[in-house]
Design an enzyme around this catalytic site. Sequence first.
Site, PDB file in Angstrom:
ATOM      1  N   ARG A   1      -2.456  26.148 121.494  1.00  0.00           N
ATOM      2  CA  ARG A   1      -2.601  27.955 120.240  1.00  0.00           C
ATOM      3  C   ARG A   1      -2.653  28.262 118.416  1.00  0.00           C
ATOM      4  O   ARG A   1      -3.304  29.344 118.495  1.00  0.00           O
ATOM      5  CB  ARG A   1      -1.192  28.583 120.360  1.00  0.00           C
ATOM      6  CG  ARG A   1      -0.697  28.323 121.874  1.00  0.00           C
ATOM      7  CD  ARG A   1       0.147  28.508 122.990  1.00  0.00           C
ATOM      8  NE  ARG A   1       1.187  27.568 121.940  1.00  0.00           N
ATOM      9  CZ  ARG A   1       2.186  26.898 122.156  1.00  0.00           C
ATOM     10  NH1 ARG A   1       1.464  25.872 123.415  1.00  0.00           N
ATOM     11  NH2 ARG A   1       3.093  25.867 121.576  1.00  0.00           N
TER      12      ARG A   1
ATOM     13  N   GLU B   1      10.197  17.363 117.811  1.00  0.00           N
ATOM     14  CA  GLU B   1      11.163  17.962 118.490  1.00  0.00           C
ATOM     15  C   GLU B   1      11.984  17.158 119.737  1.00  0.00           C
ATOM     16  O   GLU B   1      13.174  16.770 120.841  1.00  0.00           O
ATOM     17  CB  GLU B   1      12.145  18.959 118.557  1.00  0.00           C
ATOM     18  CG  GLU B   1      10.780  19.946 119.232  1.00  0.00           C
ATOM     19  CD  GLU B   1      10.352  20.832 118.263  1.00  0.00           C
ATOM     20  OE1 GLU B   1       9.464  21.928 118.348  1.00  0.00           O
ATOM     21  OE2 GLU B   1       9.283  20.378 117.264  1.00  0.00           O
TER      22      GLU B   1
END
Length: 174
Positions: free
Chosen positions: A61, A98
């Site tokens: 993105r 993460e």
Amino acid sequence: MSSVADVIASLTRQVADFPKPGVQFKDLTPVFADPDGLAAVTDALVEVASGADLVAGIDSRGFLVAAAVAARLGIGVLAIRKGGKLPPPVHTEHYELEYGSATLEIPADGIELAGRGVVIVDDVLATGGTLAAAKRLLDKVGADVTAAAVVMELTALGGREAVAPLSVYSLTRV
């Protein structure tokens, strides 16, 4: 007239339990699909990247906004790709994020990056792992990374601290 943060907030889609239970995903796709949303984000990021030689967008993105910013500034864009997406030779940086580990790559041939002023652009700053890896990758090839800019910063995850002392500009912080 709404601020860019208001525009982003009004168009962001909230997705519960994605990509895993307990995560409240912030989907910026509707922001980029809206002409006013994309224009507001692009205009705000142009201010940050003004003066750069190149805008580097992080897969995937980050490509969208980096390309729009670079086009508006009349400069080039560099796609920082996920591992395995570019033909060799490549410069590579491995990192933890993460949800596991990953790799970023840029071409090793065809683009001279040494000494060029680069602003890194991405959609979201979470833990900072991806942005820090992008910075290390560009540092390895001699680029002068002057700043990073993101559309949204998830402040509770501490990403800004993970990339310090790099200057990070966030259009909205949640």
